[in-house]
Design a protein around this motif. Structure first.
Motif, mmCIF file in Angstrom:
data_model
loop_
_atom_site.group_PDB
_atom_site.id
_atom_site.type_symbol
_atom_site.label_atom_id
_atom_site.label_comp_id
_atom_site.label_asym_id
_atom_site.label_seq_id
_atom_site.Cartn_x
_atom_site.Cartn_y
_atom_site.Cartn_z
ATOM 1 N N TYR A 186 -8.744 4.930 -66.810
ATOM 2 C CA TYR A 186 -8.369 5.518 -65.525
ATOM 3 C C TYR A 186 -6.854 5.533 -65.365
ATOM 4 C CZ TYR A 186 -7.622 6.038 -60.518
ATOM 5 O OH TYR A 186 -7.161 6.473 -59.296
ATOM 6 N N GLY A 187 -6.204 4.443 -65.788
ATOM 7 C CA GLY A 187 -4.750 4.365 -65.684
ATOM 8 C C GLY A 187 -4.049 5.468 -66.446
ATOM 9 N N MET A 188 -4.623 5.864 -67.589
ATOM 10 C CA MET A 188 -4.033 6.948 -68.381
ATOM 11 C C MET A 188 -4.349 8.318 -67.788
ATOM 12 S SD MET A 188 -4.270 5.816 -72.387
ATOM 13 C CE MET A 188 -6.008 5.413 -72.453
ATOM 14 N N TYR A 189 -5.516 8.444 -67.190
ATOM 15 C CA TYR A 189 -5.950 9.740 -66.675
ATOM 16 C C TYR A 189 -5.409 10.016 -65.274
ATOM 17 C CZ TYR A 189 -9.117 13.437 -65.078
ATOM 18 O OH TYR A 189 -9.630 14.599 -64.566
ATOM 19 N N LYS A 190 -5.461 9.006 -64.396
ATOM 20 C CA LYS A 190 -5.080 9.205 -62.995
ATOM 21 C C LYS A 190 -3.969 8.268 -62.522
ATOM 22 C CE LYS A 190 -8.099 12.287 -61.204
ATOM 23 N NZ LYS A 190 -7.722 13.472 -60.399
ATOM 24 N N GLY A 191 -4.054 7.014 -62.936
ATOM 25 C CA GLY A 191 -3.199 5.985 -62.352
ATOM 26 C C GLY A 191 -1.712 6.227 -62.506
ATOM 27 N N LYS A 192 -1.300 6.816 -63.610
ATOM 28 C CA LYS A 192 0.138 6.985 -63.860
ATOM 29 C C LYS A 192 0.791 7.955 -62.889
ATOM 30 C CE LYS A 192 -0.780 10.459 -67.434
ATOM 31 N NZ LYS A 192 -0.728 10.726 -68.886
ATOM 32 N N TYR A 193 -0.001 8.783 -62.224
ATOM 33 C CA TYR A 193 0.539 9.718 -61.239
ATOM 34 C C TYR A 193 0.005 9.435 -59.830
ATOM 35 C CZ TYR A 193 2.125 12.415 -65.283
ATOM 36 O OH TYR A 193 2.751 12.819 -66.447
ATOM 37 N N ASN A 194 -0.462 8.214 -59.627
ATOM 38 C CA ASN A 194 -0.993 7.814 -58.321
ATOM 39 C C ASN A 194 0.158 7.305 -57.446
ATOM 40 O OD1 ASN A 194 -2.801 7.151 -56.275
ATOM 41 N ND2 ASN A 194 -3.297 5.160 -57.173
ATOM 42 N N PHE A 195 1.054 8.204 -57.068
ATOM 43 C CA PHE A 195 2.289 7.824 -56.376
ATOM 44 C C PHE A 195 2.004 7.244 -54.996
ATOM 45 C CE2 PHE A 195 3.603 11.012 -59.455
ATOM 46 C CZ PHE A 195 4.719 10.417 -60.013
ATOM 47 N N LYS A 196 2.715 6.143 -54.709
ATOM 48 C CA LYS A 196 2.578 5.463 -53.427
ATOM 49 C C LYS A 196 3.938 5.386 -52.740
ATOM 50 C CE LYS A 196 -1.773 4.432 -54.088
ATOM 51 N NZ LYS A 196 -2.844 5.120 -53.299
ATOM 52 N N VAL A 197 3.949 5.639 -51.443
ATOM 53 C CA VAL A 197 5.150 5.455 -50.628
ATOM 54 C C VAL A 197 5.049 4.092 -49.960
ATOM 55 C CG1 VAL A 197 6.531 6.315 -48.711
ATOM 56 C CG2 VAL A 197 5.375 7.938 -50.241
ATOM 57 N N LEU A 198 5.972 3.203 -50.302
ATOM 58 C CA LEU A 198 5.990 1.856 -49.725
ATOM 59 C C LEU A 198 7.161 1.757 -48.757
ATOM 60 C CD1 LEU A 198 5.192 -0.334 -52.859
ATOM 61 C CD2 LEU A 198 3.626 0.757 -51.248
ATOM 62 N N LYS A 199 6.857 1.350 -47.513
ATOM 63 C CA LYS A 199 7.874 1.344 -46.461
ATOM 64 C C LYS A 199 8.188 -0.081 -46.010
ATOM 65 C CE LYS A 199 6.762 5.983 -44.766
ATOM 66 N NZ LYS A 199 6.531 6.839 -43.589
ATOM 67 N N TYR A 200 9.483 -0.345 -45.850
ATOM 68 C CA TYR A 200 9.955 -1.649 -45.387
ATOM 69 C C TYR A 200 10.989 -1.452 -44.289
ATOM 70 C CZ TYR A 200 8.169 -2.958 -50.046
ATOM 71 O OH TYR A 200 7.395 -3.126 -51.162
ATOM 72 N N THR A 201 11.028 -2.394 -43.357
ATOM 73 C CA THR A 201 12.082 -2.454 -42.347
ATOM 74 C C THR A 201 12.809 -3.780 -42.522
ATOM 75 O OG1 THR A 201 10.851 -1.081 -40.776
ATOM 76 C CG2 THR A 201 12.635 -2.452 -39.903
ATOM 77 N N LEU A 202 14.113 -3.714 -42.764
ATOM 78 C CA LEU A 202 14.915 -4.908 -43.009
ATOM 79 C C LEU A 202 15.960 -5.061 -41.908
ATOM 80 C CD1 LEU A 202 15.525 -4.573 -46.866
ATOM 81 C CD2 LEU A 202 13.622 -5.679 -45.664
ATOM 82 N N GLU A 203 16.045 -6.252 -41.337
ATOM 83 C CA GLU A 203 16.969 -6.513 -40.230
ATOM 84 C C GLU A 203 18.189 -7.305 -40.711
ATOM 85 O OE1 GLU A 203 14.719 -8.491 -37.191
ATOM 86 O OE2 GLU A 203 14.039 -6.591 -36.330
ATOM 87 N N PHE A 204 19.347 -6.953 -40.140
ATOM 88 C CA PHE A 204 20.599 -7.612 -40.491
ATOM 89 C C PHE A 204 21.410 -7.875 -39.224
ATOM 90 C CE2 PHE A 204 19.285 -4.917 -43.991
ATOM 91 C CZ PHE A 204 19.436 -5.735 -45.107
ATOM 92 N N ASP A 205 22.013 -9.067 -39.160
ATOM 93 C CA ASP A 205 22.859 -9.401 -38.016
ATOM 94 C C ASP A 205 24.097 -8.521 -37.952
ATOM 95 O OD1 ASP A 205 21.242 -11.542 -37.141
ATOM 96 O OD2 ASP A 205 22.149 -12.876 -38.618
ATOM 97 N N ASP A 206 24.666 -8.228 -39.127
ATOM 98 C CA ASP A 206 25.972 -7.564 -39.165
ATOM 99 C C ASP A 206 25.899 -6.100 -39.600
ATOM 100 O OD1 ASP A 206 25.122 -8.301 -41.664
ATOM 101 O OD2 ASP A 206 27.079 -9.003 -42.379
ATOM 102 N N LEU A 207 24.744 -5.491 -39.431
ATOM 103 C CA LEU A 207 24.643 -4.064 -39.736
ATOM 104 C C LEU A 207 25.484 -3.273 -38.748
ATOM 105 C CD1 LEU A 207 23.121 -1.821 -41.415
ATOM 106 C CD2 LEU A 207 21.491 -1.743 -39.509
#
Length: 409
Positions: free
Chosen positions: A134-155
């Motif tokens: 499956y990894g060769m047939y489908k998984g290698k193009y199974n693109f995922k968007v991963l979202k993060y929010t990072l907080e900074f005091d001095d931004l």
């Protein structure tokens, strides 16, 4: 070459052992002979590709990559089978020894294999076998968007809510489906981030690998620009060259290609991103990797034009650079963006429950966001793939990071 010989020897040893399970579990001879034929076909193709196959300007041509992928798939199947058979053989040995010591006939004989256990072994072994296929047939193009929010005091205030998209490890020489790559580029653009960062390994070895994909990646968009650094594979260190001049010309061709795609390639240097009166320092280093990887990244040189008081984003391909050099640097790099590990293209991730890959045995920081001494790093799992032509559990990644001003307590 020695590692490929090792794979062949291991394949043959495990193959002989796993055949016992197939023979015991199946009542039909054709199943046994089909398994033998399939095993030999996979092995024969692997030997042919790595003995007579054309390099076509890559460490692994697509044909070689698939030959290795199918061999790895069969190895996983056989290894899982052998684990069960070996445990049964321990029991059979103990049982035979008991009969010799305490039985009536006083002779050592192995009890017959149990068909049920062989069937269980084959059933469980089918799981990694199917996953790798499956990894060769489908998984290698199974693109995922991963979202993060990072907080900074001095931004800086103007950058509150500023959105970054990061991609890494394109490895264009491995691609074999243009429509899937076009889909991924559209997915990147759909994020509508303020800025786009690419953190190295555009090719496997040679600039020419990117020629067929230049127009596709030229469609990447970000209103504040597209910035990049080099990864270890971009220098052409893993292929033979006729001369040092030819190798240098290849690197220059790749740098030119990045410019034509629209990337501002940062080589041990810095830039500023500005919004009104505020600014963020963007620092890019050449590759620096622990162990035998190229070490041409120079953090001090790259930061000469910026101030210690600046809010800083660092682009550095290999996360070992962050661990070994960046964390303790007095300049305090607020956010580092890396790649390189691919998460080994194999693992298990269930958010909030488990995150595992063999990659963690080599890299302390191998995928996702980490925080040390008030500084963050994101290790992107990679856009493409290399070696094994697939991904299982560790999917190709498009990272979206939103910077936030930490509210006053």
């Amino acid at each position: 070459m020695l590692r490929w010989i090792f794979f062949v020897i291991l394949y043959l040893i495990l193959g002989f052992y796993s055949l016992q399970a197939v023979k015991t579990a199946s009542r039909y001879p054709w199943v046994y002979y089909t398994f033998v034929a399939l095993s030999l076909l996979v092995l024969g193709n692997f030997i042919y590709q790595f003995t007579f196959g054309s390099e076509e300007g890559r460490v692994l041509s697509i044909a070689k990559s698939y030959a290795f992928g199918f061999l790895l798939t069969m190895l996983a199947f056989k290894l899982m089978t052998v684990i069960f058979l070996f445990s049964e053989d321990i029991f059979r040995f103990i049982s035979g020894a008991y009969q010799k010591l305490f039985g009536i006939e006083k002779k050592f004989t192995f009890p017959e294999r149990r068909r049920f256990l062989s069937m269980v072994a084959l059933g469980i072994a089918a799981l990694p076998f199917g996953a790798l296929l499956y990894g060769m047939y489908k998984g290698k193009y199974n693109f995922k968007v991963l979202k993060y929010t990072l907080e900074f005091d001095d931004l800086p205030n103007s950058f509150d809510g500023y959105q970054i998209t990061q991609i890494s490890d394109i490895h264009s020489g491995s691609f074999d489906d243009k429509s899937k790559i076009e889909y991924a580029i559209d997915l990147v653009n759909e994020q509508k981030s303020d800025v786009l960062f690419f953190t190295g390994d555009m090719v496997n070895n040679k600039a020419e690998e990117m020629h067929d994909w230049k127009d596709v990646f030229s469609r990447l968009e970000a209103k504040d620009g597209k910035f990049s650094v080099l990864g270890n594979h971009d220098y052409g260190d893993y292929v033979d060259w006729n001369s040092a001049e030819e190798k240098e010309e290849n690197l220059n061709d790749l740098k030119k290609l990045q410019k034509e795609i629209g990337f501002d390639l940062i080589l041990n240097d810095s830039r500023y991103l500005t919004k009104g009166a505020d600014r963020i320092a963007l620092v890019g280093v050449e590759n620096w990797g622990r162990g035998g990887f190229k070490k041409v990244g120079d953090l001090g040189l790259a930061s000469q034009k910026i101030s210690a008081d600046d809010f800083k984003i660092l682009l550095s391909h290999d996360p070992s650079h962050w661990e070994d050099k960046v964390i303790d640097d007095p300049y305090h790099y607020h956010l580092t963006l890396s790649g390189h590990t691919h998460g080994m293209q194999f693992g298990i991730e269930i958010p909030g429950w488990i995150k595992w890959s063999p990659s963690k045995w080599r890299y302390k920081y191998w995928a996702g966001v980490y925080k040390e001494l008030g500084q963050y790093i994101n290790v992107n799992r990679g856009f493409g793939y290399l070696g094994y032509p697939g991904r299982v559990g560790i999917w190709p990644e498009i990272t979206v990071i939103t910077l936030k001003k930490k509210p006053l307590a």
